[in-house]
Design a protein around this motif. Structure first.
Motif, PDB file in Angstrom:
ATOM      1  N   ALA A 115       0.988  -1.429   0.227  1.00  0.00           N
ATOM      2  CA  ALA A 115       0.583  -0.555  -0.083  1.00  0.00           C
ATOM      3  C   ALA A 115       0.927   1.551  -0.242  1.00  0.00           C
ATOM      4  CB  ALA A 115      -1.157   0.184   1.724  1.00  0.00           C
ATOM      5  N   VAL A 116       0.878   2.130  -0.783  1.00  0.00           N
ATOM      6  CA  VAL A 116       0.950   2.988  -0.708  1.00  0.00           C
ATOM      7  C   VAL A 116       0.224   4.268  -0.993  1.00  0.00           C
ATOM      8  CG1 VAL A 116       2.485   5.558  -1.940  1.00  0.00           C
ATOM      9  CG2 VAL A 116       2.460   2.603  -2.630  1.00  0.00           C
ATOM     10  N   CYS A 117       0.736   5.829   0.736  1.00  0.00           N
ATOM     11  CA  CYS A 117      -0.294   6.944   0.808  1.00  0.00           C
ATOM     12  C   CYS A 117       0.470   8.146   0.176  1.00  0.00           C
ATOM     13  CB  CYS A 117      -0.213   7.006   2.159  1.00  0.00           C
ATOM     14  SG  CYS A 117       0.982   7.144   3.634  1.00  0.00           S
ATOM     15  N   ARG A 118      -0.340   9.384  -0.051  1.00  0.00           N
ATOM     16  CA  ARG A 118       0.685  10.441  -0.547  1.00  0.00           C
ATOM     17  C   ARG A 118       0.334  11.385   0.819  1.00  0.00           C
ATOM     18  NH1 ARG A 118       0.548  13.003  -5.888  1.00  0.00           N
ATOM     19  NH2 ARG A 118       2.930  10.584  -6.118  1.00  0.00           N
ATOM     20  N   THR A 119       1.206  11.988   1.707  1.00  0.00           N
ATOM     21  CA  THR A 119       1.541  12.661   1.926  1.00  0.00           C
ATOM     22  C   THR A 119       2.396  14.147   1.902  1.00  0.00           C
ATOM     23  OG1 THR A 119       2.098  13.054   4.669  1.00  0.00           O
ATOM     24  CG2 THR A 119       3.205  11.875   3.787  1.00  0.00           C
TER      25      THR A 119
END
Length: 875
Positions: free
Chosen positions: A149-153
């Motif tokens: 999983a990849v999140c962007r912040t």
């Protein structure tokens, strides 16, 4: 030779155990002089405290082109300007624990690198015909988790870093945008997979059409928020150097030819700066050039005086009598109408003698074909540094970012008759560039298209040089937190709030305290803290670096028929025969008997009072306010010293005028200094307003040429305790006494903000002595102004003061010219440089003539010729 310590120095320390490795180095982020300890930021992002005696400076990569430097072995000697530098970097890859891997590369040039964040705060960028400064860089940071999983912040981290929530919970990631998969409670630790600029906030400072005229630029500038691919990189911020811990990408030969703003970090391995080696080229004030000097042999110099000139500087104007600057005579009096200022170029400066070798230019000449023939030298001369000034509109130095000036602007310049007609910005010429050298009155500029050419100073204008934090504050009305300031850190506007995600070797810049540190220049042999035991009077205030009234007009009212008034009950404003009358106050006793001018008196308000147009006349203050003012009058009447004179006004009780005599042993000795005061209706809850009659001279850090008085007691500068105005405790008497004793003191240079730590240091001594010399000269020139244009109500006082003290003033001048000292001179600290003597030779005849007209024939004379300049003395 022991090298001074500077913030951002790369230093080496030795672990108690183990071999010396790359982890034995750190970036100096703070220094405490009391216990001689310093805090270092290591390669892995951790902080360590070391004793000063256990470290050694190995590199000073923060030095940049255009920076002023001194020799580390002669910190009180001449100054130089950095004209170029070369930095070789040692790069490593870090593992998850922040340790260096075997993948290391030595001797890498910054030209082959790209920072993880391609644009740094303060960088200069172009968008078509617009030039701007980067003030904020919001980021897109992609965090990869164990399940893919990849999140962007928008947290400021580097690719490869392991990050986790600060409090151990993963909720900080929950609100992020998920590019792959979705949030789960077990998403507590992730790895930064990619970092890209989401956008850039730009403060526009110039355009091809409007040049550097800020009002016109701001009215038509593009939006501040820009996409990075819409910008072209011009050059880095002056202080954006490569430092220990900086992350970067090593570009291939092919990638180096691609815009650094277009390379994608996901395709490149992240490297970290582990070591640096910087050599520097310097142009010294005496005209010599030094190439390839070790950076540790130089000390950055942040304390430059207005009379510190450098070879190649153009538009140096003659400030001596007989010439003008923007229509104002050099010494303010006696210049013939129509006299013009001279324009030249500095060849060299002798910092000990305060003399400058100048080549003066001829008026512009043209060839038969109508083209300008170029700058031609008329003559060479040796001038006093105190008789010269820089044209702020056309004085450039190495590293300055400049734009071409429109022809309409060039033709309106004061020196247009003395320079060739310059080329204006046009479609077929690049309009923005950077100064790379100064040569015989010409400026060598490297333009945005890569070309290089010579121009004259009036063809170009220096772009905004404010720090990017100041520009950001102007855009958003936001106060920058200096402790969080960093050249590479993300400066997101309020709408870009970074999440609190920290773990592992995070951005070393996050821990830096570069600009807001406790020290700026500290010597190993004598740290700044060792001077803190020098007691300063509690009321002394320092001047801020920004004058809130720069450009304001200075009120100067000429009087055809001077008027003296002492009897407040008689309107004698049209009677110039009224004698001075002694009332209410004790006589001031001088050398020649009683001087009948009261220290305190009440008159009618003068028409030349600075605050007359805004005066309240006390009519709306109420009885209690009037009683408060009258109480202040009584305190002044009973407690003024014999060298301070105050005039209150019966028809404007909110106004006062103060005159004071410069104390013996100071550079202001025997001078007269005038201040206009206004008491607001909220007085005494707030301090009075104070205006200084400067006549355009800045003879003290606290007294601006615009008339602004910068003092903690007046709440015009920071202070605490008794330094600031305290309602019910502070008084007008305290204000006037502070102005005389604490502002007009014997060492005014140290009144400048943040200069107190220079007391007792070679750097401080180098500047304090010439500052005193210049203050002395400006005091003499102020005397000429006062005799020509006396403030109303003090005409007779001024004449009588200089009639009585003229012989002693002239004796002091002659003493410095000849090396003999009159008995009552006191011990004023002047270095008696050659430059001082040259300047005195210029002003003394005018001063003697003015005093002679007053009827004082007893002028002191030395027998030796005034043009003999003996070896420097200190009296």
């Amino acid at each position: 030779m022991r090298t001074t310590l500077e913030l951002r120095d790369l230093v080496r320390f030795y672990p108690k155990r183990g071999n010396r490795t790359l982890v034995d180095r750190g970036l100096l982020v703070s220094y405490t002089g009391e216990d001689r300890t310093c805090t270092l930021l290591r390669l892995d992002g951790t902080l360590v405290t070391k004793k000063v005696d256990d470290i050694a400076v190995v590199d000073r990569s923060s030095i940049h082109v255009g920076q002023m430097v001194g020799s580390a072995s002669d910190v009180g000697g001449q100054i130089g300007v950095v004209t170029g530098f070369t930095t070789d970097l040692h790069l490593v890859q870090l593992n998850e624990r922040g340790g260096a891997t075997k993948n290391q590369i030595l001797g890498v040039s910054p030209a082959g690198l790209r920072r993880v964040r391609a644009l740094s705060l303060g960088d200069y960028v172009l968008s078509g015909s617009w030039l701007g400064r980067v003030v904020a860089v919001p980021l897109d940071v992609d965090v990869l988790f164990h399940d893919g999983a990849v999140c962007r912040t928008n947290v400021a981290f580097y690719p490869g870093e392991r990050v986790t929530a600060k409090d151990g919970s993963a909720t900080v990631f929950k609100g992020s945008r998920w590019l792959s998969g979705r949030w789960k409670p077990e998403h507590e630790i992730g790895t930064v997979a990619n970092v890209e600029m989401a956008g850039v906030f730009v403060y526009w400072i110039a355009s091809a059409q409007h040049g550097t005229k800020q009002q016109l630029v701001q009215e038509s500038a593009p939006p501040p928020y820009q996409q990075p691919d819409s910008l072209a990189y011009l050059c880095s911020a002056p202080d954006c150097s490569w430092r220990l811990g900086d992350r970067c990408f090593l570009l291939s030969d092919e990638q180096q030819h691609i815009s650094s703003l277009q390379a994608h970090s996901a395709l490149l391995p992240t490297m970290t700066v582990a070591n640096s080696n910087t050599t520097v080229d310097v142009l010294w004030q005496d005209g010599t050039r030094q190439y390839g000097a070790r950076s540790t042999s130089l000390s950055p110099y942040d304390f430059i005086m207005e009379h510190d000139f450098f070879p190649g500087q153009c538009c140096v104007v003659d400030n001596a009598p007989g010439h003008t600057i923007d229509g104002v005579a050099g010494d303010g009096v006696g210049a013939a109408n129509g006299s013009t200022r001279r324009v030249g170029v500095v060849r060299s400066l002798n910092s000990k003698d305060q003399t400058v070798h100048v080549s003066w230019f001829k008026a512009a000449s043209t060839r038969p074909d109508g083209e300008a023939s170029g700058l031609e030298v008329e003559c060479d001369d040796t001038m006093s540094a105190y008789d010269l000034g820089r044209d702020p509109d056309h004085s450039v130095l190495h590293g300055d970012v400049v734009v071409r000036v429109l022809s309409s602007v060039i033709e309106s310049t004061p020196a247009a008759q003395q320079i060739p007609h310059a080329k204006s910005a046009s479609a077929d010429l690049p309009w923005v560039g950077r100064v790379v050298d100064l040569n015989d009155g010409h400026v060598q500029v490297k333009w945005s298209d890569g070309s290089t050419s010579l121009v004259i100073p009036h063809e170009i204008s220096v772009a905004n040089k404010e720090h990017y934090t100041q520009l950001y504050a102007e855009m958003y009305g936001w106060e920058w937190d200096e402790e969080e300031e960093d050249d590479d850190d993300v400066g997101a506007p309020p709408e870009f709030d970074a999440a609190n995600v920290v773990n592992g070797p995070h951005d070393p810049a996050d821990a830096r305290n570069i600009e807001g540190g406790d020290c700026s220049v500290n010597e190993l042999d004598g740290p700044a803290a060792t001077t803190q035991n020098v007691e300063a009077p509690t009321l002394v205030s320092t001047v801020s670096h920004e004058d809130p009234n720069v450009g304001g007009a200075v009120m100067e009212v000429g009087l055809a028929d001077p008027v003296e008034r002492s009897d407040a009950s008689v309107d004698d404003s049209n009677d110039d025969s009224v004698d001075d009358v002694v009332i209410k106050a004790k006589d001031a006793i001088g050398d020649d008997g009683p001087f009948k001018f009261p220290n305190f008196d009440v008159l009618k308000s003068p028409p030349d009072h600075h605050y007359l147009d805004t005066a309240d006349q006390g009519s709306s203050g109420g009885k209690e306010w009037v009683k408060t003012v009258q109480k202040e009058w009584k305190i002044l009447q009973d407690n003024l010293s014999e060298t301070i004179y105050v005039r209150a006004f019966e028809d404007h009780i909110d106004l006062l005028r103060v005159a004071m005599v410069g104390a013996s042993g100071t550079p202001y000795q025997d001078g007269l200094f005038f201040f206009d005061l206004q008491l607001p209706l909220s007085y005494p809850n707030v301090p009075p307003q104070v205006y200084y009659h400067s006549f355009g001279n800045r003879l003290n850090p606290n007294l601006y040429a615009s008339g602004t008085v910068c003092l903690s007691l007046l709440n015009t500068f920071d202070g605490e305790g008794t330094e600031v105005w305290v309602p019910g405790t502070s008084s007008l008497l305290q204000v006037v006494v502070s102005l005389q004793a604490l502002v007009l003191n014997d060492q005014p240079y140290y009144n400048e903000a943040n200069y107190e730590h220079l007391v007792g240091t070679p750097q401080g001594h180098r500047h304090a002595l010439p500052y005193n010399e210049n203050a002395f000269l400006l005091t003499l020139r102020t005397m000429l102004h006062l005799l020509r244009r006396p403030p109303r109500g003090f005409e007779g006082f001024i004449r009588d003061h200089f009639r009585r003290r003229g012989r002693y003033i002239l004796a002091t001048c002659e003493a410095y010219l000849q090396g003999c000292v009159p008995a009552d001179h006191g011990r004023m600290e002047l270095s008696c440089s050659t430059g001082l003597r040259i300047a005195l030779d210029n002003v003394l005849p005018r001063l003697r003539a003015a005093f002679t007209q007053l009827g004082d024939e007893g002028s002191y004379q030395c027998t030796a010729s005034s043009h003999q300049h003996p070896t420097n003395i200190l009296v």
